[in-house]
Design an enzyme around this catalytic site. Structure first.
Site, PDB file in Angstrom:
ATOM      1  N   LYS A  74       0.835  -1.031  -0.446  1.00 20.38           N
ATOM      2  CA  LYS A  74       0.322   0.079  -0.191  1.00 20.38           C
ATOM      3  C   LYS A  74       0.683   0.781   0.193  1.00 20.38           C
ATOM      4  O   LYS A  74       0.931   2.456  -0.767  1.00 20.38           O
ATOM      5  CB  LYS A  74      -1.333  -0.099   1.129  1.00 20.38           C
ATOM      6  N   GLN A 109      -5.442  -1.282   9.211  1.00 19.29           N
ATOM      7  CA  GLN A 109      -5.039  -2.482   9.297  1.00 19.29           C
ATOM      8  C   GLN A 109      -5.488  -3.625   9.447  1.00 19.29           C
ATOM      9  O   GLN A 109      -4.708  -3.905  11.060  1.00 19.29           O
ATOM     10  CB  GLN A 109      -3.180  -3.185   8.979  1.00 19.29           C
ATOM     11  N   ASP A 157     -11.144   2.767   3.640  1.00 22.88           N
ATOM     12  CA  ASP A 157     -11.646   0.546   3.663  1.00 22.88           C
ATOM     13  C   ASP A 157     -13.193   0.898   3.527  1.00 22.88           C
ATOM     14  O   ASP A 157     -13.101  -0.442   2.908  1.00 22.88           O
ATOM     15  CB  ASP A 157     -11.313   0.247   4.669  1.00 22.88           C
TER      16      ASP A 157
END
Ligand code: GUN
Length: 287
Positions: A54, A98, A121
């Site tokens: 990422k 995460q 997200d």
């Protein structure tokens, strides 16, 4: 029949170039680049790889990005306090924590603490609710990336029978909402589903997100089906494989995603897409 490869790596590269051009335009107009903060708690091996990917992708397109690494012993209150700070920072458009988190931290509490406008997200109940109502803003990255790939096939999705294997909050459930929004007839299968093979045999589209190596067998796949493999499993010899028996299913399907190089790169590129969208919405709300 031998399936065509739905090349996530190539589609993701195109998407990144498109985003990079947009960032260049923003800079040329005197605006700051989109900013993404990735928070990693602990030292889960797979998560380390994902967050590195990422980061690299953010650098490639010219985003401002920071990786905040916190020790596994970080308390829930400390993590929530960090999110509160990031929510207030004007240079931060996206916050990604995460998953999975260490067991002493409640993932729902963390997900719900992130401002919905910075939830790149798309996991916050507000953003999931918008998707339920067919008025999405920030959409979960993996299912949205899968929809981008399906669009690339050029096949009309309306009225298609789609079967998803897996009902997770990250993939299965939002995937159901995406396919329903595209006007497919959608079945979600899970560990208690009876006669899974029968359900799969009727599917025009299969999305496998079970986490079991080579779970989907060629005999279960209707000739000409589109097969999307969300799985990334590491085998004992260190190699990666998906949730689909790719070699055998390739002989039956019309389109198939490889692992690696399929859904994985699309998830990362879609995160960039979401961060750019969040930045544009923040800029518009400042006007
Ligand atoms: N862990 C596995 N997939 C994801 C994802 O898409 N987002 C976050 N935050 N964590 C993950």
């Amino acid at each position: 029949m031998s399936a065509q490869i739905l090349d996530g790596k190539a589609i993701a590269a195109d998407l990144r170039e498109h985003i990079k051009r947009r960032v260049d335009e923003l800079r040329a107009a005197g605006q700051r680049p989109p900013g993404l903060i990735v928070v990693l708690v602990g030292d889960d091996a797979a998560s380390q790889v994902y967050v590195r990917n990422k980061q690299k992708a953010c650098e490639h397109v010219g985003f401002h990005s920071e990786l905040l690494r916190l020790p596994a012993a970080t308390s829930q209150d400390e993590l929530l306090a960090l999110i509160d700070d990031l929510n207030l920072r004007e240079d931060v458009d996206g916050i990604l924590v995460q998953l999975p988190l260490p067991r002493h931290i409640d993932e729902d509490a963390v997900t719900e603490r992130i401002l919905p406008t910075k939830d790149v997200d798309g996991f916050h109940p507000y953003n999931i609710g918008r998707l339920v109502l067919r008025r999405p803003i920030l959409r979960p990255c993996t299912p949205k990336g899968v929809m981008t790939m399906l669009t690339q096939t050029g096949i009309d999705l309306v009225g298609k029978d789609a079967v998803i294997i897996g009902q997770s909050n990250i993939v299965g459930r939002p995937m159901f909402l995406e396919l329903l929004m595209a006007r497919c007839t959608v079945t979600v299968c899970h560990s208690k589903t009876r006669d899974l093979a029968d359900k799969l045999r009727g599917a025009d589209i299969i999305v496998a997100a079970v986490g079991v190596p080579r779970f989907v067998k060629a005999e279960w796949v209707k000739p000409g089906a589109i097969v999307i493999d969300v799985g990334i499993n590491r085998l004992d010899d260190g190699s990666l494989c998906g949730d689909v028996d790719t070699a055998a299913v390739t002989a039956v399907a019309s389109w198939i995603t490889p692992v690696p190089g399929g859904v994985g790169p699309m998830t990362v590129a879609t995160l960039l897409e979401n961060t750019l969208l969040a930045a544009e919405l923040h800029a518009a709300s400042d006007d």
